[in-house]
Enzyme design. Structure first.
Site, PDB file in Angstrom:
ATOM      1  N   HIS A 165       0.840  -1.199   0.000  1.00  0.00           N
ATOM      2  CA  HIS A 165       0.000   0.000   0.000  1.00  0.00           C
ATOM      3  C   HIS A 165       0.877   1.252   0.000  1.00  0.00           C
ATOM      4  CE1 HIS A 165      -2.940  -2.936   1.508  1.00  0.00           C
ATOM      5  NE2 HIS A 165      -3.870  -2.111   1.064  1.00  0.00           N
ATOM      6  N   ASP A 199      -4.755  -7.104  -7.059  1.00  0.00           N
ATOM      7  CA  ASP A 199      -4.956  -6.280  -5.876  1.00  0.00           C
ATOM      8  C   ASP A 199      -5.231  -4.858  -6.374  1.00  0.00           C
ATOM      9  OD1 ASP A 199      -5.114  -5.533  -3.222  1.00  0.00           O
ATOM     10  OD2 ASP A 199      -3.201  -6.415  -2.644  1.00  0.00           O
TER      11      ASP A 199
END
Length: 399
Positions: A253, A324
């Protein structure tokens, strides 16, 4: 006179002997090999051959119906099906109709100020606006990653983490939790859980550890199998993540993670929970953004044709491959905004997880129209997605 009679008798005897020799001989009875083979075939056939034939026919009919549906879809509709996007605030219905997305992902904000009834009404409005029924998904892993059960109006307490369940009640509690969670989500109108986490950390200090079943590969493998089997029974779409396995890598992230492990290490450890989930029936696998040097040292896994190939060929996965979130920094730092989804499709992914779909969807449509991505590849991905929707009762095909 006597001489004449003698000659007459000799002639009669000769004639009788000749007739006897000319009588046809009945051939010896020979085995009829054609009859034997036919008899053996009938004997060896299953007692109820109609059953497998019927199943095959039903599968063929479903496949043909899906292909027929795809043939009626526009390029925009096909590309839209390949996107599962963060549910927008206030424009959920409008954006379904505009971008023709394949599904929405609900986050905590989508539950926070809602009641059960209002949430279900919201989801129903999205479904009603969509020509093809939507995937409505959520990250309800348990523990540190919960969306719906985080709020007391939906559940008195958040779902515990898989590791907590295993420690407190072994595989039996994992099974019970998977069933309860699946039924809980389905009752709200959610048909896909972005779980379970199949990653195998090396240490308790690893970023991914608290979301996993721990460091023991045997526990993880049996645990994933148990969870997926119960989700299958409940009719909930499971998503195995994050292939090919996080290990000790940092959080993507926030930045790029480079995995230096050998392929042999993945085969001996990290692949095993994913294999167990695939064999248990999981229809979807999510790929991470880690750069895994032994498979592709130049591209994040989610953008790598090689990693897709490993999943398809080495793990024999023929379901939906999902990225993702392409908005993560690991991707943003690697490629320009408009290229992320295009590269992901070219790598072989079927379902793209994005926030900025208003940028990514037009980019993929343009790549198809200018020949950079073949419509044949798009059709194959859409077929996998629609098959999954049909299997779980989301998409109903006309008789």
């Amino acid at each position: 006179m006597k001489k004449y009679v003698a000659m007459l008798l000799l002639f009669v005897l000769f004639s009788l002997t000749a007739c006897k020799k000319e009588k046809p001989v009945e051939p010896a009875t020979q085995p009829d090999f054609a009859t034997q083979e036919m008899t053996q075939d009938l004997t060896n056939k299953p007692t109820n051959p109609a059953e497998p034939t019927t199943k095959k026919t039903e599968a063929d009919e479903t496949e043909n119906a899906i292909k027929e549906l795809i043939s009626t879809m526009t390029v925009e509709e096909k590309v839209g099906q390949m996107f599962i996007v963060r549910c927008p605030v206030g424009t959920g219905v409008k954006d379904v109709m505009t971008y023709k997305v394949g599904g929405y992902i609900l986050f905590a904000r989508d539950f926070q100020n809602e009641t059960r009834d209002s949430l279900k009404a919201n989801i129903k409005s999205y479904q009603s606006a969509s020509k093809i029924p939507l995937l409505i998904s959520v990250d309800e892993e348990g523990g540190s990653v919960v969306r719906a059960s985080k709020y007391s109006q939906f559940r008195e307490n958040p779902f515990p983490s898989p590791l907590t369940n295993y420690v407190n009640g072994g595989f039996e509690l994992l099974a019970k939790d998977a069933t309860e969670k699946s039924l809980f989500l389905k009752e709200l109108g959610i048909n896909m859980n972005l779980a379970p986490v199949c990653d195998l950390p090396d240490f308790e200090s690893d970023y991914i550890y608290k979301r996993t079943l721990g460091t023991d590969v045997n526990v993880a493998t049996t645990g994933i199998k148990t969870i997926v089997e119960k989700m299958e029974v409940a009719g909930m779409i499971s998503t195995l993540k994050h292939f090919p396995g996080y290990g000790s890598n940092v959080d993507t992230h926030t930045g790029i993670a480079i995995d230096e492990r050998s392929y042999a290490e993945f085969e001996a450890n990290d692949f095993l929970p994913f294999k167990a989930g695939i064999e248990a029936g999981a229809p979807c696998v999510m790929i991470s953004h880690n750069i895994v040097n032994c498979m592709d040292s130049t591209m994040p896994a989610s953008l790598s044709p090689n990693v897709n190939k490993v999943l398809r060929e080495n793990l024999s996965f023929d379901g939906v491959i999902m990225t993702d979130d392409l908005a993560m920094n690991a991707i943003k730092l690697y490629t320009g905004n408009e290229q992320a989804a295009v590269l992901a499709v070219k790598a072989g992914n079927d379902l793209l997880c994005v926030d900025d779909y208003y940028i990514q969807i037009p980019a993929v449509i343009n790549a198809v129209k200018n020949g950079e991505i073949s419509i044949g590849q798009i059709d194959k991905s859409v077929e996998r997605i629609l098959k999954m929707k049909h299997k779980y009762g989301i998409l109903r095909l006309k008789d």
